[in-house]
Write an enzyme that holds these catalytic residues in place. Structure first.
Site, PDB file in Angstrom:
ATOM      1  N   HIS A  84      -8.471   9.953   4.865  1.00  0.00           N
ATOM      2  CA  HIS A  84      -8.191   8.957   3.834  1.00  0.00           C
ATOM      3  C   HIS A  84      -8.361   9.625   2.475  1.00  0.00           C
ATOM      4  CE1 HIS A  84      -8.112   5.333   1.434  1.00  0.00           C
ATOM      5  NE2 HIS A  84      -7.694   4.680   2.501  1.00  0.00           N
ATOM      6  N   GLU A 123       0.844  -1.189   0.000  1.00  0.00           N
ATOM      7  CA  GLU A 123       0.000   0.000   0.000  1.00  0.00           C
ATOM      8  C   GLU A 123       0.880   1.240   0.000  1.00  0.00           C
ATOM      9  OE1 GLU A 123      -2.771  -0.295   3.218  1.00  0.00           O
ATOM     10  OE2 GLU A 123      -3.683  -2.128   2.450  1.00  0.00           O
ATOM     11  N   HIS A 175     -10.769   9.785   8.497  1.00  0.00           N
ATOM     12  CA  HIS A 175     -10.604   8.334   8.520  1.00  0.00           C
ATOM     13  C   HIS A 175     -10.085   7.788   9.844  1.00  0.00           C
ATOM     14  CE1 HIS A 175      -9.968   4.309   7.072  1.00  0.00           C
ATOM     15  NE2 HIS A 175      -8.658   4.385   7.158  1.00  0.00           N
ATOM     16  N   ARG A 211      -0.501   9.080   3.014  1.00  0.00           N
ATOM     17  CA  ARG A 211      -1.895   9.523   2.914  1.00  0.00           C
ATOM     18  C   ARG A 211      -2.073  11.029   3.032  1.00  0.00           C
ATOM     19  NH1 ARG A 211      -5.007   4.757   6.374  1.00  0.00           N
ATOM     20  NH2 ARG A 211      -4.823   3.156   4.766  1.00  0.00           N
ATOM     21  N   ARG A 247      -0.575   8.033  10.056  1.00  0.00           N
ATOM     22  CA  ARG A 247      -0.446   6.577  10.153  1.00  0.00           C
ATOM     23  C   ARG A 247      -0.059   5.951   8.823  1.00  0.00           C
ATOM     24  NH1 ARG A 247      -3.962   2.456   9.051  1.00  0.00           N
ATOM     25  NH2 ARG A 247      -5.710   3.876   8.720  1.00  0.00           N
TER      26      ARG A 247
END
Length: 451
Positions: free
Chosen positions: A225, A110, A328, A267, A363
């Site tokens: 997000h 990811e 998110h 992100r 994160r």
């Protein structure tokens, strides 16, 4: 009502903590909604694992870099080093991770990961993991699960926690006294107009901490997000288009269907790029193209995403879908040490409502499930080493407030007050430190907080 251990929240951290407490302890798990309505069940992408020692330095650096080096290095090391045992625990509980043809665990990648290190189960990894934990908890004779039971406040005296004031499913308000209490209430998405979270997750534990002067940490670190499915109607919660989709090759396009960004940026950086492009294009979304993923892989890995998009009128095998950032994840929260202990005696916090410094300002994808499980298990082990004799731990009943003193919590305005307390603290922290994660406050155009 009395119990040895009270766990507030039925997500993966609360359940995993309960399962690692001694069978001789009576454990009561309460949840605000039904047992499956936690964000742990919604996690799509996966859970990270240290594959081998050769990946340690890169995994550590990826986590630190994504967090803008605001992470606690010791917390990061504990999380990474503990990942193998957590995965072995989960497999022992029956979690079915994707496998290669030869039976080896399959890994995906990811955003902001330097290599593949993420285990997954289709695009419903959170449901697979948390569902298996719930199955085990239901079998455990020492674990009592109470649905539709709301934590209204914690009970404390002289900086020591003795349980919580709860409102039961039948509306009755009472004290649930406990030798030790674990806050596992999840995130704060219910405070925002657009969020991937369940609406009932409104930072109740943070509000209680503020009322009782329990230390907080970095509560303005709120992750957005980058990609949720855009709809004109404000849905109950925003549907997340997993980071793994971009990890497998999905592309992002502007209004002219031109690629404008590296899709595997961290992100917060990707969110900022998307918001800037939306402003430039004068559009409320950008386009995401899943057709770049081989059709067989797309159907095998992301069936839930395909089905939801189809229900919303999009065939992802033939057309792009509109996506927009949404609130998110909560990186900040109630400050804890490496064993989940808060600044109040006999009070622990685990999962998204806790902050041990692992994530820093942002994160790294798929560290959330892992972090929640690692530190929930450490909290359980720490509690297990304590004397939990109920008679010795709890003060005499007459030393605690009478239940009638808590009837104020029947008033719906208390819920609103709790929300406002948390929002005010977040805003105050933002003013002190303008480095808030969500793109220099530009998220207010998409993800305006309620208050």
């Amino acid at each position: 009502m009395k119990t040895d251990i009270l766990i507030i929240g039925s997500g993966c951290s609360g359940l995993y903590c309960a399962l690692h407490l001694p069978k001789t302890m009576q454990v009561t798990v309460i949840t605000k909604s039904d047992l499956e309505s936690s964000d742990s069940f919604l996690a799509q992408g996966g859970i990270c694992m240290l594959k081998d020692e050769a990946d340690y330095a890169d995994y550590f650096e990826d986590t630190m870099r994504a967090g803008h080096y605001g992470n606690d290095p010791t917390s990061v090391e504990i999380m990474i080093r503990s990942s193998g045992q957590v995965i072995r625990d989960l497999i022992g509980y029956g979690v079915d991770f994707q496998r290669e043809a030869d039976g080896r665990l399959a890994y995906t990648r990811e955003g902001a990961h330097s290599q593949n290190r993420i285990l997954f189960h289709k695009d419903i990894t959170g449901r697979e993991i948390t569902g298996r934990l719930l199955e085990q908890a239901k079998k455990a004779a020492n674990i009592r699960l109470l649905e539709y039971t709301v934590m209204l406040d914690i009970i404390s005296r002289n900086n020591c926690c003795y349980g919580a004031v709860i409102r039961k499913a039948d509306g009755a308000v009472e004290q649930l006294q406990a030798s030790y209490t674990v806050l596992a209430t999840g995130g704060i998405g219910g405070l925002f107009a657009h969020s991937t979270n369940y609406r009932h997750l409104t930072g109740d534990a943070v509000a209680a901490a503020l009322r009782h002067q329990v230390a907080l940490k970095d509560i303005h670190y709120i992750q957005i997000h980058p990609t949720t499915l855009y709809t004109k109607d404000n849905e109950e919660r925003s549907f997340l288009i997993s980071e793994s989709v971009r990890g497998e090759g999905a592309r992002l396009y502007d209004r002219h269907m031109q690629r404008f960004v590296n899709e595997l940026l961290p992100r917060d950086e990707l969110t900022a790029a998307i918001l800037a492009q939306m402003e430039k294009d004068g559009m409320p979304f950008v386009w995401e193209d899943l057709r770049t993923i081989p059709k067989e892989e797309l159907q095998a890995h992301f069936p839930n995403i395909i089905a939801h998009c189809a229900a919303m009128g999009y065939d992802v095998t033939k057309e792009c879908i509109p996506v927009v950032p949404a609130q998110h994840y909560f990186m900040g929260g109630i400050r804890t040490d490496y064993d989940g202990r808060t600044s109040m005696d006999r009070l622990y916090a685990v999962g998204e409502t806790a902050c041990n410094g692992v994530h820093g300002r942002n994160r790294l994808a798929s560290n959330s499930l892992l972090e929640s499980l690692v530190f929930a298990k450490r909290a359980a082990k720490n509690i297990s080493s304590k004397d939990i004799s109920l008679n010795e731990a709890l003060p005499q009943t007459e030393e605690l407030p009478e239940v009638t003193d808590w009837k104020v919590y029947d008033d719906p305005s208390v819920s609103t007050d709790s929300r406002n307390i948390v929002l005010q603290e977040i805003y105050k922290a933002e003013k002190c430190n303008p480095s808030i994660v969500y793109a220099e406050n530009k998220m207010t155009t998409v993800c305006q907080a309620k208050g």
